[in-house]
Design an enzyme around this catalytic site. Structure first.
Site, short mmCIF file in Angstrom:
data_model
loop_
_atom_site.label_atom_id
_atom_site.label_comp_id
_atom_site.label_asym_id
_atom_site.label_seq_id
_atom_site.Cartn_x
_atom_site.Cartn_y
_atom_site.Cartn_z
N LYS A 28 17.20 -4.06 -1.46
CA LYS A 28 18.27 -3.18 -0.43
C LYS A 28 18.93 -4.12 0.42
O LYS A 28 18.40 -4.68 1.09
CB LYS A 28 17.46 -1.89 0.09
CG LYS A 28 17.11 -0.94 -1.12
CD LYS A 28 16.45 0.34 -0.16
CE LYS A 28 15.78 1.28 -1.33
NZ LYS A 28 16.72 2.25 -1.94
N HIS A 82 11.89 -2.59 -5.73
CA HIS A 82 13.26 -2.32 -5.66
C HIS A 82 13.73 -2.35 -3.92
O HIS A 82 14.81 -2.54 -3.71
CB HIS A 82 13.99 -1.36 -6.27
CG HIS A 82 13.75 0.05 -5.78
ND1 HIS A 82 12.76 0.94 -5.99
CD2 HIS A 82 14.65 1.08 -5.16
CE1 HIS A 82 13.03 2.06 -5.36
NE2 HIS A 82 14.04 2.04 -4.88
N LYS A 121 6.85 -1.31 -11.07
CA LYS A 121 5.70 -0.72 -10.50
C LYS A 121 5.52 0.67 -11.19
O LYS A 121 6.57 1.25 -12.01
CB LYS A 121 5.88 -0.28 -8.87
CG LYS A 121 7.07 0.36 -8.85
CD LYS A 121 7.04 0.89 -7.21
CE LYS A 121 6.48 2.20 -7.08
NZ LYS A 121 6.84 3.44 -7.37
N GLU A 131 12.16 11.57 2.14
CA GLU A 131 13.00 11.79 1.10
C GLU A 131 13.18 13.50 1.00
O GLU A 131 11.96 14.05 1.35
CB GLU A 131 12.21 11.32 -0.25
CG GLU A 131 12.18 10.14 -0.57
CD GLU A 131 11.54 9.67 -1.95
OE1 GLU A 131 12.50 9.51 -2.77
OE2 GLU A 131 10.48 9.71 -1.95
N HIS A 138 6.62 -0.20 -1.29
CA HIS A 138 7.71 -0.27 -0.58
C HIS A 138 7.39 -0.35 0.80
O HIS A 138 8.05 -1.27 1.45
CB HIS A 138 8.52 1.10 -0.66
CG HIS A 138 8.89 1.06 -2.30
ND1 HIS A 138 9.14 0.42 -3.13
CD2 HIS A 138 8.95 2.11 -2.83
CE1 HIS A 138 9.20 0.79 -4.40
NE2 HIS A 138 9.42 2.15 -4.31
N LYS A 180 7.81 13.44 0.65
CA LYS A 180 8.76 14.17 -0.25
C LYS A 180 8.93 15.59 0.53
O LYS A 180 7.87 16.02 1.10
CB LYS A 180 8.20 14.35 -1.71
CG LYS A 180 7.63 13.26 -2.32
CD LYS A 180 8.72 12.57 -3.23
CE LYS A 180 8.10 11.44 -3.96
NZ LYS A 180 9.36 10.47 -4.33
N ASP A 223 2.38 5.32 -4.58
CA ASP A 223 3.87 5.45 -5.03
C ASP A 223 4.74 4.91 -3.92
O ASP A 223 5.57 4.06 -4.44
CB ASP A 223 4.32 6.86 -5.25
CG ASP A 223 5.62 6.88 -5.81
OD1 ASP A 223 5.89 6.39 -6.91
OD2 ASP A 223 6.30 7.80 -5.58
#
Ligand code: BG6
Length: 538
Positions: free
Chosen positions: A210, A206, A176, A244, A279, A388, A274
């Site tokens: 997980k 990804h 990505k 995050e 995700h 973030k 993003d």
């Protein structure tokens, strides 16, 4: 911890057919000088080496620009540095020697055709040295606008074998971002499809690698108690959070200069593209999919694709009401002052003597409410949020079950008893917990919520493999189950496009802010509180 060998020998190992073992090959990393290779890919391969999971005949060749001096020595130094900083298992000199002797680099630009001839020649040498039959995995960790030229060049340099060549296979991994909107995503997909067939193509997200995300399927379909309750009759709502604490730049504490930064990629992209488009929506699919009738890759991927197709499309009015975006301003995280996103962007471009974007309207936080319009989920809101510079790194899926009727123990509207909650911690502490009501010991009936916890570390010991380790092994084995099919990528873009378009039209309008170190703007609280619910305190 059971090893791969135990798994192969163990008749109780369920899942993909056991014939799918990692096969000898060269992994060619396009963009091996980049951040992803340094932080994730090279450490992941090193860990696979340590755990003895790599095929016996295996090598890695990096491709890209940026090397200095001897390219092979340069990539080895860079890999060592990445492993020292980010590897799950500490660097061990014995394993390092074994890993590094099979690591090479070819300097070249992705749009420079002669560079591909040099790459091809190098791959031939590596094949000879390591007894590899010509099988290759090309990992495209490069900006989406370079994908077309890269795959075309591979094809014209005759480095793409036919898909039915099982002895010397060619596979491609596409990282990505796959495009920056639906149209450009279709462009990337079409360019790749021109050189590689779908069965050779692995679009990576990804999050699907997980452990805890994979465990969603095991939890749902290897236990009998959850699935009967997994629907609108019993579930009140679902929350998916990926929080995050990091921003986009790291500063040198001594000089105050930007030391490392992802602003170059992130500015103009933002949290929706993003994180949500890929995700969060992929995790949502794992939570909401129907039971697949087998574990064959396409059966699982069909079931996931249906979820994306059932997402209720958002109108302009829905976007206004159910989607919140925001950007962080200066604040405090763990007692440390951190700068605003605007500052990060300004410093990044100023340090490079490049024009500073104006205005800076990229969102670093998104919260939204979505509905899945099918029989199972009708009327159940799914609240998604990511950002973030939130107070901590913490990701979870929380399934809140409906409250018990207002009788017996739940008679008092002012003090409702806590509803049952199943929360699956994706990271950093992987595990799950079930919150149920219990009677406090004593003569009176007093109800108290208690948690039943399962923690990966405590139950299974050792450190959980990184997502990239699992996913790289799957590509070596030719198992596409955990990779995104083109229809899923497109469906996810189709869902987020109305949001992006709405925002584009209202760029100049108010962009809420949140202080770094808080859980986002008050608008996000209002979004869920308007439904009489609350975000989980993580
Ligand atoms: C990446 C995003 O895909 O995922 C990053 O580009 C984000 O912005 C990262 O930080 C999060 O991954 P993880 O595995 O650290 O949760």
């Amino acid at each position: 911890m059971p090893t791969a060998e135990d798994d192969r020998a163990n008749p109780l190992t369920h899942g993909t057919p056991k014939t799918l073992l990692p096969q000898p090959c060269v992994l060619v990393i396009f963009g091996a000088a980049g951040d992803l290779a340094w932080r994730k890919l090279l450490p992941a391969i090193y860990n696979l080496n340590v755990d003895g999971l790599l095929p016996s005949n295996f090598a890695v060749v990096g491709f890209g620009v940026g090397s200095e001096g001897d390219p092979d020595e340069w990539i080895r130094q860079r890999a060592r540095d990445g492993i020292e900083h980010f590897s799950r298992q500490p660097l061990d000199e014995g394993h390092w020697a074994d890993f590094s002797r099979a690591l090479f680099y070819v300097e070249g630009k992705f749009d420079d055709r002669p560079a591909y001839d040099r790459l091809k020649a190098k791959l031939g040498e590596v094949d000879q040295q390591f007894g590899i039959p010509g099988s290759r995995i090309f990992y495209l960790s490069i900006p989406p606008q370079l994908v077309a030229v890269a795959v075309e060049s591979l094809k014209s340099a005759e480095m793409v074998n036919p898909p039915d060549d099982d002895r010397a296979f060619t596979r491609v991994i596409v990282e990505k971002p796959i495009g920056h909107d639906l149209e450009s995503a279709r462009g990337v997909i079409a360019a790749v499809a021109h050189a590689f067939e779908e069965k050779q193509t692995y679009r990576i997200d990804h999050y699907l690698g997980k452990e805890t995300v994979q465990n969603l399927l095991v939890l749902r379909f290897a236990n009998s108690i959850f699935e009967p309750l997994w629907n609108q009759k019993y579930i009140d709502h679902v929350q998916i959070t990926v929080a995050e604490s990091e921003g986009l730049s790291q500063y040198d504490p001594k000089t105050g200069a930007v030391k490392a930064s992802r602003i170059g990629y992130y500015e103009g992209i933002g949290a929706l593209r993003d994180m949500v488009q890929n995700h969060l929506l992929q995790v949502l699919c794992m939570v909401a999919m129907e039971p697949p009738w087998s574990l064959e890759p396409d059966v699982v991927r069909d079931a996931k694709a249906v979820v994306l197709r059932c997402l209720r499309p958002l109108t302009d009015e829905d976007v206004e009401k159910s989607v919140v975006r925001a950007q962080f301003v200066q604040g405090d995280i763990d007692g440390e002052q951190v700068p605003s996103y605007e500052r990060e962007v300004t410093d990044f471009f100023a340090q490079r003597n490049q024009p500073i974007p104006n205005p800076i309207t990229t969102e670093t936080f998104v919260a939204l409410r979505v509905f899945i319009d099918n029989w199972r989920w009708s009327g159940v809101p799914f609240y998604l949020r990511t950002g973030k510079r939130l107070p901590k790194r913490s990701s979870e899926v929380a399934i809140q079950f409906k409250a018990v009727p207002n009788v017996l123990f739940n008679q008092h509207p002012d003090v409702p008893i806590e509803p049952t909650m199943l929360s699956l911690q994706i990271q950093p502490e992987e595990g799950l917990s079930l919150r149920i009501c219990s009677k406090l010991p004593g003569p009176k009936v007093r109800i108290y919520p208690v948690k039943m916890n399962f923690n990966y570390g405590t139950s299974f010991g050792g450190s959980t493999p990184e997502a990239y380790e699992r996913l790289l092994l799957d590509v070596m084995a030719g198992d596409a189950t955990l990779f995104m099919r083109r229809d899923a990528v497109e469906a996810a873009w189709e869902f987020v496009m109305p949001i992006l378009e709405h925002w584009d039209r209202s760029r100049a309008r108010f962009l809420p802010q949140y202080q770094a170190g808080t859980w986002g703007p008050s608008e996000a609280e209002r979004l869920i509180e308007a439904d009489g619910r609350q975000w989980r305190a993580l």
